[in-house]
Design a protein around this motif. Structure first.
Motif, PDB file in Angstrom:
ATOM      1  N   UNK A 118       0.812  -1.214   0.000  1.00  0.00           N
ATOM      2  CA  UNK A 118       0.000   0.000   0.000  1.00  0.00           C
ATOM      3  C   UNK A 118       0.848   1.268   0.000  1.00  0.00           C
ATOM      4  N   UNK A 119       2.147   1.134   0.124  1.00  0.00           N
ATOM      5  CA  UNK A 119       2.977   2.338   0.229  1.00  0.00           C
ATOM      6  C   UNK A 119       2.928   3.237  -1.002  1.00  0.00           C
ATOM      7  N   UNK A 120       2.777   2.715  -2.242  1.00  0.00           N
ATOM      8  CA  UNK A 120       2.682   3.657  -3.370  1.00  0.00           C
ATOM      9  C   UNK A 120       1.535   4.644  -3.211  1.00  0.00           C
ATOM     10  N   UNK A 121       0.380   4.151  -2.779  1.00  0.00           N
ATOM     11  CA  UNK A 121      -0.760   5.048  -2.598  1.00  0.00           C
ATOM     12  C   UNK A 121      -0.532   5.989  -1.415  1.00  0.00           C
ATOM     13  N   UNK A 122       0.021   5.444  -0.328  1.00  0.00           N
ATOM     14  CA  UNK A 122       0.291   6.276   0.845  1.00  0.00           C
ATOM     15  C   UNK A 122       1.303   7.370   0.499  1.00  0.00           C
ATOM     16  N   UNK A 123       2.302   7.019  -0.308  1.00  0.00           N
ATOM     17  CA  UNK A 123       3.306   8.011  -0.695  1.00  0.00           C
ATOM     18  C   UNK A 123       2.675   9.180  -1.439  1.00  0.00           C
ATOM     19  N   UNK A 124       1.760   8.885  -2.339  1.00  0.00           N
ATOM     20  CA  UNK A 124       1.167   9.963  -3.118  1.00  0.00           C
ATOM     21  C   UNK A 124       0.213  10.815  -2.276  1.00  0.00           C
ATOM     22  N   UNK A 125      -0.477  10.203  -1.321  1.00  0.00           N
ATOM     23  CA  UNK A 125      -1.285  11.000  -0.396  1.00  0.00           C
ATOM     24  C   UNK A 125      -0.383  11.935   0.404  1.00  0.00           C
ATOM     25  N   UNK A 126       0.737  11.383   0.834  1.00  0.00           N
ATOM     26  CA  UNK A 126       1.692  12.197   1.585  1.00  0.00           C
ATOM     27  C   UNK A 126       2.258  13.309   0.709  1.00  0.00           C
ATOM     28  N   UNK A 127       2.526  13.007  -0.558  1.00  0.00           N
ATOM     29  CA  UNK A 127       3.048  14.026  -1.474  1.00  0.00           C
ATOM     30  C   UNK A 127       2.033  15.153  -1.647  1.00  0.00           C
ATOM     31  N   UNK A 128       0.739  14.813  -1.694  1.00  0.00           N
ATOM     32  CA  UNK A 128      -0.294  15.851  -1.804  1.00  0.00           C
ATOM     33  C   UNK A 128      -0.254  16.769  -0.586  1.00  0.00           C
ATOM     34  N   UNK A 129      -0.191  16.168   0.605  1.00  0.00           N
ATOM     35  CA  UNK A 129      -0.147  16.980   1.823  1.00  0.00           C
ATOM     36  C   UNK A 129       1.127  17.817   1.881  1.00  0.00           C
ATOM     37  N   UNK A 176      -1.588  10.825  -9.040  1.00  0.00           N
ATOM     38  CA  UNK A 176      -2.262  10.176  -7.913  1.00  0.00           C
ATOM     39  C   UNK A 176      -3.361   9.248  -8.409  1.00  0.00           C
ATOM     40  N   UNK A 177      -4.144   9.720  -9.381  1.00  0.00           N
ATOM     41  CA  UNK A 177      -5.216   8.892  -9.930  1.00  0.00           C
ATOM     42  C   UNK A 177      -4.651   7.656 -10.621  1.00  0.00           C
ATOM     43  N   UNK A 178      -3.571   7.841 -11.376  1.00  0.00           N
ATOM     44  CA  UNK A 178      -2.945   6.703 -12.051  1.00  0.00           C
ATOM     45  C   UNK A 178      -2.428   5.685 -11.037  1.00  0.00           C
ATOM     46  N   UNK A 179      -1.827   6.184  -9.944  1.00  0.00           N
ATOM     47  CA  UNK A 179      -1.305   5.287  -8.921  1.00  0.00           C
ATOM     48  C   UNK A 179      -2.433   4.522  -8.237  1.00  0.00           C
ATOM     49  N   UNK A 180      -3.536   5.196  -7.999  1.00  0.00           N
ATOM     50  CA  UNK A 180      -4.670   4.538  -7.353  1.00  0.00           C
ATOM     51  C   UNK A 180      -5.252   3.447  -8.251  1.00  0.00           C
ATOM     52  N   UNK A 181      -5.388   3.741  -9.546  1.00  0.00           N
ATOM     53  CA  UNK A 181      -5.912   2.748 -10.485  1.00  0.00           C
ATOM     54  C   UNK A 181      -4.973   1.548 -10.572  1.00  0.00           C
ATOM     55  N   UNK A 182      -3.671   1.822 -10.603  1.00  0.00           N
ATOM     56  CA  UNK A 182      -2.692   0.736 -10.663  1.00  0.00           C
ATOM     57  C   UNK A 182      -2.758  -0.127  -9.409  1.00  0.00           C
ATOM     58  N   UNK A 183      -2.968   0.509  -8.267  1.00  0.00           N
ATOM     59  CA  UNK A 183      -3.066  -0.233  -7.013  1.00  0.00           C
ATOM     60  C   UNK A 183      -4.289  -1.143  -7.017  1.00  0.00           C
ATOM     61  N   UNK A 184      -5.416  -0.626  -7.491  1.00  0.00           N
ATOM     62  CA  UNK A 184      -6.633  -1.438  -7.559  1.00  0.00           C
ATOM     63  C   UNK A 184      -6.449  -2.603  -8.522  1.00  0.00           C
TER      64      UNK A 184
END
Length: 374
Positions: free
Chosen positions: A136-147, A231-239
């Motif tokens: 799950x770290x790829x998605x967490x990383x991008x959320x963190x990057x947004x913040x 972020x959207x691309x990373x989320x889709x890839x994670x799913x």
């Protein structure tokens, strides 16, 4: 000669300590740039600078590819690694305190953000080392990057407003006596303004007034568009990755008379490590990436940032040296990998950088799984 191996556990622990300090530095740097007085000597900043300077010195003793002497290690560190940008990020910002050097001061403060690469490298190493723990770290990383993006832009907007504190011609005009407020109020308000720019063009209570603020807002919105797409691309890839994990791998069929199979053949077809490559959760088919005469190189990605590589000698020549470069098999340059020989069932002691070479006998093949370690 004093040499520090990259895989040394003490050095690896040191890099994680630096990554943690860099994480703190990346968050503090924008605040230091915007809110703190330039005449204030930050003790924390000096301490972090000393620690990173120690690491910069150690960099001259860390083993690099084709390094046998200290002179070669120093040259590789400065010219082929991160020695020069690491040094630039060490320049004390306290040298630029006089009023005429505001721009230079800000530039050297921003250069400190280069330390962020240490965090990315450490997280990538952890992902490769323990892919199940860090799926799950790829998605967490991008959320963190947004913040972090909101944090940085909030500080930038405050800095622009503070350069010319005319509240009638600044986005701060929405709040009376803004610059007399507490640090908490100023920081939250600035971050809130950055968030409105990220999500829309403002809520009306705060909006860009000066030309500098308008230009900054345009740059911010352009960069935010790219960030949102990532972020959207990373989320889709994670799913999609989780969906692939739920699918069953293709069955393996043995096309021979199992009653008359020799022991040697059975050892080949029942090799658990080779079967694991075929049944890998990523489910991406390997392909031929290079062919030179009778020599072929096949490669394909595996889960956990690993890569499977096959060296094949189709000809009668007894011994052929085959070399796979990282660019051919999809591994980033300068990546240090650990090679696992699937036929010998052993991990090669020497790590490899930029290429893997093996000698293959006639009508034979060698198969490896490459795992990034640095």
């Amino acid at each position: 000669m004093f040499i520090i191996p990259r895989r040394n556990i003490i050095y690896r622990s040191w890099t994680f300590v630096l990554a943690f300090i860099a994480l703190i530095s990346v968050h503090i740097t924008p605040i230091y740039m915007a809110f703190l007085s330039k005449s204030a000597l930050s003790v924390l900043d000096v301490i972090m600078n000393v620690i990173f300077f120690m690491d910069w010195v150690l960099g001259f003793f860390v083993a690099h590819e084709d390094s046998t002497t200290h002179a070669q290690m120093a040259r590789n560190y400065l010219l082929r690694s991160y020695g020069i940008p690491d040094f630039v990020s060490l320049i004390p910002v306290q040298l630029f305190l006089w009023p005429s050097s505001n721009v230079v001061y800000i530039i050297f403060i921003v250069v400190r953000l280069w330390r962020f690469r240490r965090v990315i490298v450490s997280i990538s190493w952890l992902e490769a080392k323990n892919p199940k723990w860090f799926e799950w770290t790829p998605f967490i990383k991008f959320i963190w990057v947004i913040l972090l993006n909101m944090h940085m832009w909030g500080c930038i907007y405050y800095l622009i407003a503070s350069i010319d504190p005319d509240e009638g011609m600044s986005w701060t005009s929405g709040k009376k006596d803004f610059f007399k407020q507490t640090f908490k109020t100023k920081y939250v308000t600035s971050t809130y303004f950055a968030m409105t720019i990220y999500s829309t063009v403002g809520f009306g209570d705060y909006h860009a007034c000066s030309v500098a603020e308008m230009i900054t807002c345009m740059i911010n919105m352009i960069t935010n568009t790219g960030l949102s797409a990532q972020v959207l691309e990373q989320f889709i890839e994670l799913v999609n990755e989780r969906r692939r994990r739920k699918k069953k791998s293709a069955p393996l069929l043995l096309g021979c008379d199992v009653r008359n199979v020799t022991k040697e053949t059975m050892e080949i077809v029942s090799n658990k490590e080779v079967i694991a490559v075929n049944q890998d959760l990523l489910g991406v088919q390997a392909k031929k990436v290079r062919m030179e005469g009778d020599a072929e190189i096949w490669a394909g990605p595996l889960s956990g940032y690993r890569v499977a590589v096959v060296f094949l000698n189709r000809g009668p020549q007894k011994h052929i040296d085959i070399t796979a470069n990282w660019n051919d098999i999809g591994i980033p340059p300068k990546t240090v990998v650990q090679a696992r020989d699937l036929w010998e069932h052993k991990t090669l002691k020497t790590p490899f950088v930029n290429k893997l070479r093996a000698t293959v006998e006639s009508h034979a093949c060698k198969m490896y799984v490459l795992k990034p370690v640095a």
